[in-house]
Design a protein around this motif. Structure first.
Motif, PDB file in Angstrom:
ATOM      1  N   ALA A 188      15.860  -5.964 -40.902  1.00 28.05           N
ATOM      2  CA  ALA A 188      15.067  -5.345 -42.036  1.00 28.05           C
ATOM      3  C   ALA A 188      14.400  -6.425 -42.864  1.00 28.05           C
ATOM      4  CB  ALA A 188      16.321  -4.713 -42.990  1.00 28.05           C
ATOM      5  N   GLU A 189      15.043  -7.825 -43.068  1.00 23.50           N
ATOM      6  CA  GLU A 189      14.432  -8.918 -43.603  1.00 23.50           C
ATOM      7  C   GLU A 189      13.065  -9.157 -43.156  1.00 23.50           C
ATOM      8  OE1 GLU A 189      17.413 -10.868 -40.899  1.00 23.50           O
ATOM      9  OE2 GLU A 189      17.341  -9.057 -42.399  1.00 23.50           O
ATOM     10  N   VAL A 223       5.176  -2.334 -28.395  1.00 22.85           N
ATOM     11  CA  VAL A 223       6.036  -2.288 -27.333  1.00 22.85           C
ATOM     12  C   VAL A 223       5.969  -1.127 -26.490  1.00 22.85           C
ATOM     13  CG1 VAL A 223       7.891  -3.768 -28.604  1.00 22.85           C
ATOM     14  CG2 VAL A 223       7.926  -1.306 -28.618  1.00 22.85           C
ATOM     15  N   SER A 224       5.061   0.011 -26.801  1.00 20.96           N
ATOM     16  CA  SER A 224       4.810   1.011 -26.176  1.00 20.96           C
ATOM     17  C   SER A 224       3.743   1.712 -26.918  1.00 20.96           C
ATOM     18  CB  SER A 224       6.080   1.963 -26.040  1.00 20.96           C
ATOM     19  OG  SER A 224       6.522   2.598 -27.016  1.00 20.96           O
ATOM     20  N   LEU A 240       6.607  -3.341 -32.572  1.00 16.47           N
ATOM     21  CA  LEU A 240       7.834  -3.907 -32.524  1.00 16.47           C
ATOM     22  C   LEU A 240       8.550  -3.980 -33.812  1.00 16.47           C
ATOM     23  CD1 LEU A 240      10.030  -5.840 -31.026  1.00 16.47           C
ATOM     24  CD2 LEU A 240       8.518  -7.842 -31.863  1.00 16.47           C
ATOM     25  N   VAL A 241       7.947  -3.976 -34.694  1.00 18.10           N
ATOM     26  CA  VAL A 241       8.650  -3.974 -36.108  1.00 18.10           C
ATOM     27  C   VAL A 241       9.196  -2.450 -36.611  1.00 18.10           C
ATOM     28  CG1 VAL A 241       6.435  -3.030 -37.403  1.00 18.10           C
ATOM     29  CG2 VAL A 241       8.229  -4.439 -38.682  1.00 18.10           C
ATOM     30  N   ASP A 242       8.861  -1.737 -35.759  1.00 22.35           N
ATOM     31  CA  ASP A 242       9.372   0.027 -35.980  1.00 22.35           C
ATOM     32  C   ASP A 242      10.454   0.310 -35.133  1.00 22.35           C
ATOM     33  OD1 ASP A 242       7.371   0.412 -37.989  1.00 22.35           O
ATOM     34  OD2 ASP A 242       5.907   0.940 -36.623  1.00 22.35           O
ATOM     35  N   THR A 243      10.809  -0.537 -34.234  1.00 21.80           N
ATOM     36  CA  THR A 243      11.994  -0.477 -33.088  1.00 21.80           C
ATOM     37  C   THR A 243      13.298  -0.407 -33.951  1.00 21.80           C
ATOM     38  OG1 THR A 243      11.936  -2.588 -32.510  1.00 21.80           O
ATOM     39  CG2 THR A 243      10.766  -1.096 -31.152  1.00 21.80           C
TER      40      THR A 243
END
Length: 233
Positions: free
Chosen positions: A149-150, A135-136, A141-144
């Motif tokens: 959580a799932e 995303v940057s 995205l998964v780390d935003t």
């Protein structure tokens, strides 16, 4: 005409990949866990399954559609090597929800690397997941902070798969569809675009049919090598 082996051919993406490849005149080996469920699929004549616990494959032979349906396990290196022998390229669209994502995708990636290498198949096109796109710069995205959580656990399985591919000698590409609903019923348009490693500007949906187009295009004319790229409208 190419010979293409598709792992996970019975899934929502796999069915479209097989159909697209056959429509273009390619010869396809469709690898599924239970060939008996796919008698008549893609115009094939059905298949016999391997015995329980066997690492071999059961086959119907190639029907008039150009599809040969076989039983196989993408996490079994010896089985991957056996079924992939004699093919020009492989496609990985298999998934399992009854084991952890990281366990499955790591095992599948290792089996594909070893098995395809043993079979002499260098080109692999895999379908990934949009949540691993950025995303940057440097932020997936998964780390935003608000990422569920799932969904994160499932995404990290795909990340583990990427790590295995990156350490291999395969000519691989991972196509990551956008993190939106993928439409099972939308008709094929043949329209898509390939981006970089960033989350693309999103439309509400992306179709499985057009994902199949993108996958087969990368088999026919490899344009991306040893990289994950976004595919979207």
């Amino acid at each position: 005409m190419s010979r293409i082996v598709v792992f996970g051919a019975g899934g929502r993406a796999g069915v479209r990949v097989v159909g697209e490849a056959v429509a273009r005149g390619h010869e396809v080996t469709a690898v599924v866990r239970d060939p008996g469920k796919y008698a008549g699929a893609w115009g094939s004549s059905g298949a016999g399954a391997s015995g329980a616990g066997s690492s071999g494959t059961g086959s119907s032979g190639t029907g008039s559609s150009g599809v040969r349906v076989v039983a196989g396990d993408v996490t079994d290196l010896a089985g991957v090597a056996e079924v992939a022998a004699g093919h020009d390229a492989a496609v990985q669209v298999a998934a399992r929800l009854d084991v952890s994502s990281e366990e499955f995708y790591t095992a599948a990636a290792r089996a594909l690397v070893g098995g395809l290498g043993r079979a002499g198949v260098s080109r692999l096109v895999a379908v990934g997941i949009g949540s691993l796109l950025e995303v940057s710069p440097g932020v997936r995205l998964v780390d935003t902070p608000d990422f569920p959580a799932e969904a994160r656990a499932f995404s990290l399985g795909h990340a583990a798969e990427l790590e295995v591919f990156e350490k291999s000698g395969l000519d691989w590409v991972v196509l990551a569809p956008p993190p939106v609903l993928l439409d099972e019923s939308a008709s094929r348009t043949g329209r898509y675009r390939i981006g970089g490693g960033e989350v693309p500007a999103l439309e509400p949906v992306f179709s499985f049919a057009d994902l199949g187009v993108a996958v087969v295009d990368e088999v026919e004319q490899p344009r991306h090598h040893r990289v994950q790229v976004a595919v979207s409208y």
